[in-house]
Every structure is written in structure tokens, then in C-alpha cells.
Design a protein around this motif. Structure first.
Motif, PDB file in Angstrom:
ATOM      1  N   GLY A  89      48.726  12.358  80.491  1.00 31.28           N
ATOM      2  CA  GLY A  89      47.643  11.418  80.699  1.00 31.28           C
ATOM      3  C   GLY A  89      48.041  10.148  81.410  1.00 31.28           C
ATOM      4  N   LEU A  90      49.248  10.105  81.966  1.00 30.02           N
ATOM      5  CA  LEU A  90      49.724   8.909  82.644  1.00 30.02           C
ATOM      6  C   LEU A  90      49.346   8.883  84.117  1.00 30.02           C
ATOM      7  CD1 LEU A  90      53.242   8.767  80.959  1.00 30.02           C
ATOM      8  CD2 LEU A  90      51.239   7.353  80.434  1.00 30.02           C
ATOM      9  N   ILE A  91      49.009  10.042  84.673  1.00 30.80           N
ATOM     10  CA  ILE A  91      48.536  10.169  86.053  1.00 30.80           C
ATOM     11  C   ILE A  91      47.369  11.148  86.048  1.00 30.80           C
ATOM     12  CG2 ILE A  91      49.090  11.081  88.348  1.00 30.80           C
ATOM     13  CD1 ILE A  91      51.921  10.059  88.017  1.00 30.80           C
ATOM     14  N   ASP A  92      46.306  10.797  86.770  1.00 29.02           N
ATOM     15  CA  ASP A  92      45.138  11.669  86.932  1.00 29.02           C
ATOM     16  C   ASP A  92      45.243  12.330  88.305  1.00 29.02           C
ATOM     17  OD1 ASP A  92      42.661  12.842  87.351  1.00 29.02           O
ATOM     18  OD2 ASP A  92      41.505  11.124  86.635  1.00 29.02           O
ATOM     19  N   LEU A  93      45.330  13.646  88.327  1.00 26.94           N
ATOM     20  CA  LEU A  93      45.497  14.364  89.585  1.00 26.94           C
ATOM     21  C   LEU A  93      44.335  14.154  90.544  1.00 26.94           C
ATOM     22  CD1 LEU A  93      46.876  17.750  88.185  1.00 26.94           C
ATOM     23  CD2 LEU A  93      48.201  15.878  89.187  1.00 26.94           C
TER      24      LEU A  93
END
Length: 376
Positions: free
Chosen positions: A81-85
Motif C-alpha cells: 500500500g505504499l505505492i498505487d500502480l
């Protein structure tokens, strides 16, 4: 002579390596297969350097196989959940929004459709090794074409793009996140940036035969000419201590087949290997989402890109056409993750062949490995 071990079913793979070493098709190499959690083939042989044998712990630069490690690192952060694709890159790297790149998404970087396959200004090897400098130059660059519309392989700058993203998202370089969150937990011998103490383990790369590509026939603004030679990575450069210390996430990673397979088998095994879970099922499914399909603006070959990996394509005929993700390195290194059979195949040579996506030597290793698997 081939060292290492394999189960009886994979003896043909051992024989192939022995034949290639005897013929000179390989000078030094390693090949490994992990199937259903078991290292069923772990083979190596030949020379790392003249008079220096390829040992169990020898590592070699594997060029663009490094991209699979950079992509896996971003996918691990996405799974947490640290980067949203699907978010704009600029959410994490605000400077990247400059010059009309505010709509470029994270998955565009991972699928080679960012519109930014290289640098518009001259870049030296020294510049390339200064990640933050050359990432800033990428942030300032205008897209070369409409982002998301077509593939144009990020041949040298892919790791810089992902490093800029990761730095912005978690405040740490991609190489550090890969070491601490991927390679370390999995016990994978793969280095993005080789410490001086590990340099004696490095095999020297040997150049391929002269390319059959007629570069002179290409227009001067062709993407291939604007990327592959900016900067041009020669064998003396790549065998130098300065380069090996660097963390160029598109091409500079060093490993052996066992280490490559160990890191990547977490993908072929559904996100978990030996009790270490790095990816959930939803993230695994996203890897297989087609981001681009068709002629690549740099490679001049038809490609299919998922998120972080290539997918089966006629340009790589040995890669099984099923739930498979893979990528290969200049000169012949490769990793193939087959999710349907819970199998990862890896090959890492020091003698480079004329190879961009496919070549007879690499194809033979991949085909033989999967033929052995079918014989189980």
C-alpha cells in the motif's frame, strides 16, 4: 566441466551446459531451476576470468534481468500500500510532473510506456552512476511520444525512473529497498551495487560478435540510437570497479542463476517462497495485465509488457505461452517465471551473444529446462 547438482530429470540441462562450455558457446555460466519450492537444478562451470574458474558463488552482470528485480521491488511496495500502480508518478515524485508528464502513471513506468525511453541530453557513464542527478534530468524531460500509447523500452533509464519513484514514496533508494525487503528475506544472492569486498566474485563480461543490426540505416532520431548509445556501455566500463559499485537498476545488477531464481521464484510461487510472503494474489494478477502489445519503439520487435515484466510474445519463442512473466538481458541472460507450474528458470553467462530478446543459445536453455520439467 560442470559443477553443482540437479535431479535426474534435469540431466539434459546439465548436458547442455557441458556441451556449450566445451564448444565455446559459453565461457562461464550458471543455470538454475526452482520448481515447487525445490532447487531442482543448480549448475555452473567454465571460467569467470582467464585462468579463474567459475565457482559456486561467482556472480556476473546480467544486464536487463536487473529490471525484474527493480520491478519486483516496486511491486512489493505496491502490495504494502505504499505505492498505487494506477496513481500518477508525480504523487510520489512531484518534480516528475514537469513538461507534460503529470499524467504518466506508475504502471506506465513498469510497462515501458512512460513516453520517456531515455535522456534528450548527452549522458556520460559518470552521469549515469549519479542516480539523483540523472533522475532529475528525467524529471525535467518532455515525453518523446504520448505516454501510455505504445511501448518504447526503457533500455538504460528504467532503473532511474523506478529509483526516483521509490525514493519519493519511501525515502530510500531502490537498491536499499531491494536488498532489505526482497533479496535479504529470500536469501537471494543478487546485488544491485557490488561492495568492494565482493568484487573478486565478479566474472568479467566478454563481448558479443559484431551486431547484424545496420545502425547506419536507421534515421538519426530513431529511439534505439538515442538510447543505446547514451551512454554506450562497453565491456571495459562494465568490468570496472566504478561501474560494479553503481546501482543502475536497468542493467547493472550482478548475480548468478541460483540467486536470480531465488529472488524471482516468489513470483512463480504465488507471492510466497519458503514462508516468506512478499506479494498477495491480487498483485500477482496485476503483473499479468497487458500494458503494451506491438512493435517496440526502441527494440524494433513486437513485445508484450505486463506490469514489471515481459509477457509471452512471438519474439521470445522459447518462453511458454501461459501464465508466464519473464525478461532477458543483453547478451543472453534470462529469467522465466511460470506461475502455472510454479517454476522459475534462470541463466547467467559471461560470454555475450548477439541477443536482445531471443537467441539460439538462451532459447535452448529455456526449452530444455521446461522439457525436463514435463518429464517429471
Amino acid at each position: 566441466m560442470v559443477d553443482g547438482a540437479c535431479t535426474p530429470a534435469f540431466q539434459p540441462l546439465r548436458d547442455l551446459l557441458a556441451d556449450n562450455l566445451a564448444s565455446g558457446a559459453d565461457v562461464g555460466a550458471s543455470v538454475a531451476v526452482i520448481h515447487d519450492g525445490e532447487l531442482v537444478a543448480d549448475l555452473w562451470g567454465g571460467e569467470a576470468r582467464p585462468g579463474e574458474p567459475w565457482r559456486e558463488d561467482t556472480i556476473v552482470q546480467v544486464w536487463s534481468v536487473t529490471k525484474t528485480m527493480a520491478g519486483l521491488t516496486v511491486l512489493v511496495l505496491a502490495d504494502r500500500g505504499l505505492i498505487d500502480l494506477d496513481a500518477p508518478v508525480a504523487r510520489y515524485w512531484p518534480e516528475f510532473a514537469a513538461a507534460g508528464k503529470d499524467g504518466v502513471l506508475v504502471r506506465h513506468l513498469l510497462g515501458h510506456t512512460s513516453g520517456l525511453p531515455g535522456w534528450g541530453r548527452p549522458v556520460s557513464v559518470e552521469d549515469l552512476l549519479d542516480l539523483e542527478l540523472t533522475e532529475q534530468w528525467l524529471a525535467e524531460e518532455a515525453p518523446w511520444y504520448e505516454p501510455g500509447s505504445a511501448p518504447a523500452y526503457q533500455i538504460i533509464n528504467h532503473g532511474h525512473l523506478l529509483d526516483g519513484l521509490v525514493r519519493g514514496a519511501v525515502g530510500r533508494p531502490l537498491a536499499d529497498v531491494f536488498r532489505d525487503e526482497v533479496a535479504g528475506p529470500l536469501g537471494a544472492d543478487f546485488l544491485l551495487g557490488v561492495p568492494d569486498a565482493e568484487h573478486p566474485r565478479c566474472a568479467d563480461l566478454l563481448p558479443p560478435p559484431a551486431s547484424q543490426v545496420d545502425y547506419a540505416a536507421l534515421p538519426p532520431d530513431h529511439f534505439l540510437l538515442r538510447t543505446i548509445a547514451n551512454p554506450f556501455l562497453t565491456m571495459p566500463v562494465c568490468n570496472s570497479p566504478e561501474w560494479r559499485r553503481g546501482a543502475v537498476g536497468a542493467a547493472g545488477g550482478h548475480g548468478n542463476a541460483r540467486g536470480i531464481a531465488r529472488a524471482q521464484a516468489v513470483v512463480s510461487h504465488g507471492g510466497e517462497l519458503d514462508g516468506v510472503r512478499l506479494l498477495g494474489p491480487d498483485t500477482i494478477d496485476r503483473i499479468l495485465e497487458v500494458q503494451a502489445q506491438g512493435p517496440d519503439g526502441v527494440l524494433m520487435l513486437p513485445v508484450t509488457f505486463g506490469i514489471g515484466y515481459g509477457l509471452p510474445t512471438p519474439s521470445a519463442p522459447a518462453v511458454p505461452d501461459r501464465r508466464t512473466c519473464w525478461w532477458t538481458g543483453y547478451g543472453g541472460s534470462i529469467v522465466v517465471n511460470d506461475l502455472d507450474t510454479r517454476t522459475t528458470v534462470a541463466y547467467a553467462p559471461n560470454q555475450l551473444a548477439e541477443h536482445m530478446l531471443s537467441s539460439p543459445r538462451t532459447d535452448a536453455y529455456v526449452r530444455t529446462a521446461f522439457e525436463c520439467l514435463e518429464a517429471l
